[in-house]
Design a protein around this motif. Structure first.
Motif, short mmCIF file in Angstrom:
data_model
loop_
_atom_site.label_atom_id
_atom_site.label_comp_id
_atom_site.label_asym_id
_atom_site.label_seq_id
_atom_site.Cartn_x
_atom_site.Cartn_y
_atom_site.Cartn_z
N ARG A 256 -1.82 10.96 -5.21
CA ARG A 256 -1.52 10.01 -6.64
C ARG A 256 -1.82 8.66 -6.31
NH1 ARG A 256 2.86 7.98 -9.41
NH2 ARG A 256 2.50 8.12 -11.79
N GLU A 257 -1.06 8.40 -5.12
CA GLU A 257 -0.98 6.76 -4.86
C GLU A 257 -2.55 6.26 -4.74
OE1 GLU A 257 0.85 9.18 -3.04
OE2 GLU A 257 2.65 8.56 -4.34
N ASP A 258 -3.30 6.93 -4.04
CA ASP A 258 -4.87 6.34 -3.92
C ASP A 258 -5.53 6.44 -5.28
OD1 ASP A 258 -4.47 6.68 -1.22
OD2 ASP A 258 -5.43 8.96 -0.84
N GLU A 259 -5.30 7.41 -6.14
CA GLU A 259 -5.92 7.36 -7.47
C GLU A 259 -5.33 6.07 -8.40
OE1 GLU A 259 -8.19 9.15 -8.81
OE2 GLU A 259 -8.23 10.63 -7.25
N LEU A 260 -3.95 5.79 -8.00
CA LEU A 260 -3.33 4.60 -8.76
C LEU A 260 -4.04 3.17 -8.16
CD1 LEU A 260 0.24 5.57 -9.14
CD2 LEU A 260 -1.36 5.29 -10.96
N ASP A 261 -4.23 3.25 -6.81
CA ASP A 261 -4.79 2.08 -6.18
C ASP A 261 -6.37 1.90 -6.99
OD1 ASP A 261 -2.70 1.66 -4.66
OD2 ASP A 261 -3.43 2.49 -2.73
N ILE A 262 -7.12 3.20 -6.88
CA ILE A 262 -8.35 3.06 -7.44
C ILE A 262 -8.39 2.50 -8.89
CG2 ILE A 262 -10.33 4.44 -8.20
CD1 ILE A 262 -9.60 6.14 -5.51
N GLN A 263 -7.42 2.93 -9.64
CA GLN A 263 -7.15 2.58 -11.00
C GLN A 263 -6.88 0.99 -11.01
OE1 GLN A 263 -4.54 4.82 -13.19
NE2 GLN A 263 -5.41 4.53 -15.31
N LEU A 264 -5.84 0.63 -10.37
CA LEU A 264 -5.50 -0.65 -10.41
C LEU A 264 -6.77 -1.68 -10.13
CD1 LEU A 264 -3.25 -2.66 -10.96
CD2 LEU A 264 -2.46 -2.00 -8.49
N LEU B 164 -0.86 -4.29 -15.47
CA LEU B 164 0.58 -4.44 -15.16
C LEU B 164 1.32 -3.22 -15.51
CD1 LEU B 164 3.23 -6.07 -15.19
CD2 LEU B 164 3.15 -6.22 -17.54
N VAL B 165 0.92 -2.17 -16.24
CA VAL B 165 1.34 -0.81 -16.47
C VAL B 165 1.13 -0.05 -15.20
CG1 VAL B 165 1.08 1.50 -17.69
CG2 VAL B 165 1.04 -0.58 -19.09
N ARG C 85 2.89 2.08 -9.73
CA ARG C 85 2.86 2.36 -8.22
C ARG C 85 3.91 1.23 -7.41
NH1 ARG C 85 -0.33 -1.23 -5.33
NH2 ARG C 85 -0.91 0.35 -3.88
N ALA C 86 4.63 0.73 -8.15
CA ALA C 86 5.57 -0.27 -7.77
C ALA C 86 5.09 -1.39 -6.84
CB ALA C 86 6.70 0.55 -7.15
N ASP C 87 4.08 -2.18 -7.33
CA ASP C 87 3.29 -3.10 -6.67
C ASP C 87 3.80 -4.37 -7.19
OD1 ASP C 87 1.30 -5.05 -5.59
OD2 ASP C 87 -0.02 -3.39 -5.66
N THR C 88 4.94 -4.98 -6.87
CA THR C 88 5.48 -6.00 -7.37
C THR C 88 4.40 -7.19 -7.53
OG1 THR C 88 7.37 -5.41 -6.62
CG2 THR C 88 7.28 -7.68 -7.56
N ALA C 89 3.75 -7.63 -6.55
CA ALA C 89 2.60 -8.61 -6.47
C ALA C 89 1.79 -8.76 -7.44
CB ALA C 89 2.00 -8.76 -4.98
N VAL C 90 1.28 -7.55 -7.46
CA VAL C 90 0.10 -7.38 -8.80
C VAL C 90 0.82 -7.40 -10.17
CG1 VAL C 90 -1.82 -5.94 -9.94
CG2 VAL C 90 -1.50 -6.05 -7.36
#
Length: 132
Positions: free
Chosen positions: A24-32, A93-94, A99-104
């Motif tokens: 799921r994290e990999d998918e969110l990285d790709i989407q982000l 932002l969503v 994925r709890a990526d504060t910087a982004v």
């Protein structure tokens, strides 16, 4: 009367598959990274170099490679580009919050604010000098 099924069913469970799965994290990285790359294209088209460089840095971090920068220009008005950028920053932002990526998340919120401000500045009526 009936012949037995001799082939495997197409409805086998995914656990039996022979291909790698992404987490799921990999998918969110790709989407982000995709949302940020689209935001980068619009930001570059608007000529916002400083914000574009910050977005490009985050895309490079997520993809482990520098992004392609936008070279072409569209016939869209600046207001339309700001609306598109605002929507893309909202999507980023969503996903960043998910994925709890504060910087982004901070970068996307700043981009949303900047594009909302630009939209309100272009929508505000200008006062004519000497008008009653």
């Amino acid at each position: 009367m009936y012949e037995p099924i001799r082939t495997k069913s197409v409805h086998t469970s995914a656990g039996d598959a022979d291909f790698p799965h992404r987490s799921r994290e990999d998918e969110l990285d790709i989407q982000l990274a995709g949302h940020l790359a689209a935001l980068l294209a619009v930001t570059d088209e608007l000529g916002l170099a400083a914000m574009g460089d910050r977005i490009a840095g985050q895309v490079a971090r997520l993809r482990s490679a520098p992004p392609a920068r936008h070279a072409g220009r569209s016939d869209a008005s600046p207001a339309a580009l700001h609306r598109r950028a605002h929507a893309l920053a909202g999507r980023a932002l969503v996903v960043a919050a998910s994925r709890a990526d504060t910087a982004v998340a901070i970068l996307a919120a700043e981009a949303m604010d900047a594009h909302a401000e630009a939209l309100s500045a272009t929508a505000a009526p200008t006062a004519l000098v000497g008008a009653p």
